[in-house]
Design a protein around this motif. Structure first.
Motif, PDB file in Angstrom:
ATOM      1  N   GLU A 199       0.701  -1.272  -0.226  1.00  0.00           N
ATOM      2  CA  GLU A 199       0.048  -0.037  -0.034  1.00  0.00           C
ATOM      3  C   GLU A 199       0.947   1.326   0.070  1.00  0.00           C
ATOM      4  O   GLU A 199       0.642   2.292  -0.770  1.00  0.00           O
ATOM      5  N   GLU A 200       1.849   1.313   0.774  1.00  0.00           N
ATOM      6  CA  GLU A 200       2.837   2.414   0.771  1.00  0.00           C
ATOM      7  C   GLU A 200       3.706   2.681  -0.356  1.00  0.00           C
ATOM      8  O   GLU A 200       3.926   3.912  -0.825  1.00  0.00           O
ATOM      9  N   HIS A 201       3.902   1.658  -1.286  1.00  0.00           N
ATOM     10  CA  HIS A 201       4.480   1.882  -2.509  1.00  0.00           C
ATOM     11  C   HIS A 201       3.732   1.688  -3.888  1.00  0.00           C
ATOM     12  O   HIS A 201       4.485   1.514  -4.754  1.00  0.00           O
ATOM     13  N   ASP A 202       2.507   1.768  -3.473  1.00  0.00           N
ATOM     14  CA  ASP A 202       1.421   1.452  -4.607  1.00  0.00           C
ATOM     15  C   ASP A 202       2.005   0.370  -5.548  1.00  0.00           C
ATOM     16  O   ASP A 202       1.975   0.215  -6.684  1.00  0.00           O
ATOM     17  N   MET A 203       2.040  -0.832  -4.918  1.00  0.00           N
ATOM     18  CA  MET A 203       2.244  -2.022  -5.510  1.00  0.00           C
ATOM     19  C   MET A 203       1.076  -3.124  -5.491  1.00  0.00           C
ATOM     20  O   MET A 203       0.337  -3.111  -4.326  1.00  0.00           O
ATOM     21  N   ALA A 204       0.865  -3.923  -6.356  1.00  0.00           N
ATOM     22  CA  ALA A 204       0.060  -5.021  -6.384  1.00  0.00           C
ATOM     23  C   ALA A 204       0.650  -6.066  -5.697  1.00  0.00           C
ATOM     24  O   ALA A 204       1.695  -6.494  -5.487  1.00  0.00           O
ATOM     25  N   MET A 205      -0.324  -7.004  -4.954  1.00  0.00           N
ATOM     26  CA  MET A 205       0.020  -7.935  -4.133  1.00  0.00           C
ATOM     27  C   MET A 205      -0.256  -9.084  -4.426  1.00  0.00           C
ATOM     28  O   MET A 205      -1.687  -9.366  -4.587  1.00  0.00           O
ATOM     29  N   ASP A 206       0.174 -10.259  -4.646  1.00  0.00           N
ATOM     30  CA  ASP A 206      -0.269 -11.573  -4.824  1.00  0.00           C
ATOM     31  C   ASP A 206       0.330 -12.436  -3.535  1.00  0.00           C
ATOM     32  O   ASP A 206       1.812 -12.586  -3.405  1.00  0.00           O
ATOM     33  N   PHE A 207      -0.341 -13.077  -2.837  1.00  0.00           N
ATOM     34  CA  PHE A 207      -0.108 -13.823  -1.803  1.00  0.00           C
ATOM     35  C   PHE A 207      -0.770 -15.209  -1.633  1.00  0.00           C
ATOM     36  O   PHE A 207      -2.046 -15.316  -1.894  1.00  0.00           O
ATOM     37  N   ARG A 208       0.229 -16.237  -1.452  1.00  0.00           N
ATOM     38  CA  ARG A 208      -0.642 -17.765  -1.777  1.00  0.00           C
ATOM     39  C   ARG A 208       0.171 -18.472  -0.617  1.00  0.00           C
ATOM     40  O   ARG A 208       1.319 -18.342  -0.456  1.00  0.00           O
TER      41      ARG A 208
END
Length: 223
Positions: A199-208
């Motif tokens: 969120e702080e770095h405007d990044m998309a996150m994929d977590f598995r």
């Protein structure tokens, strides 16, 4: 033993890792292949752009960098580790495979690393951390440093021990005890920290969560 037992002093951490792996570095790769699951999948999913730069945080024996170099022959590779003992093994492994000129290695602390100072790079296209988050005392700082040093469109790839969410509690207790004996502490707070950094770095996150929570796999991608 809790993560609080870790030392936050880089000098002390370096001594600890050198003493722990001074002997184990000689057979580290053979033993770890049985339970460090998901490393090669991470490498296959790096999707490195042609001529792109790849950095491994906590490169250890350079096993992962060697695999990555075979998979992405047009990329440029970099790695660092806090342990001189591991770096000695890494350089020996690269020399045996004729890869010394293809990679740059350095000694550094993950919580304060700077790719400009270490390698003369402005930014990096791909950064990965393979079973190092659980060994790095300033692991949150390491994730933040990585996010800051990614090029536009770059991505951070992480694979590490999960929390055994869908495995027997006894299995978790016994395995975590054995990991702690080698100063390895699976990070319960990892998903929340990754979400914050994304969120702080405007990044998309994929977590598995894989293999019933044995392994956690995450990718943060910069816009």
């Amino acid at each position: 033993m809790s993560a609080g037992a870790e030392t936050g002093n880089p000098s002390e951490q370096k001594k600890l890792m050198d003493s722990t792996y001074g002997l184990h570095r000689h057979f580290y790769d053979f033993t770890r292949k049985f339970y460090l699951l998901g490393r090669d999948t991470l490498i296959r999913e790096l999707d490195v752009p042609k001529g792109g730069s790849v950095l491994e945080v906590g490169c250890g024996t350079a096993r992962n960098l060697i695999v990555a170099a075979k998979r992405w022959p047009d990329a440029r590779f970099y790695g660092f580790d806090i342990s001189d003992a591991m770096l000695t093994q890494a350089r020996s492994s690269l020399a045996k495979r004729g890869l010394s000129d293809k990679m740059m290695l350095a000694q550094a602390d993950a919580g304060t690393f700077d790719v400009s100072q270490l390698f003369g790079l402005d930014k990096v296209d791909r950064i990965f951390m393979s079973y190092t988050i659980s060994m790095i005392p300033p692991w949150q700082e390491a994730i933040e440093r990585a996010a800051e040093q990614l090029a536009p469109g770059g991505s951070l790839h992480i694979v590490d021990f999960g929390q055994y969410e869908r495995l027997p509690k006894l299995a978790k207790k016994l395995h975590f005890k054995s990991l702690n004996d080698f100063h390895v502490y699976p990070r319960r707070e990892l998903p929340a920290v990754l979400k914050r950094v994304a969120e702080e770095h405007d990044m998309a996150m994929d977590f598995r969560a894989l293999w019933r929570g044995y392994t956690w796999r995450a990718t943060l991608t910069k816009a």
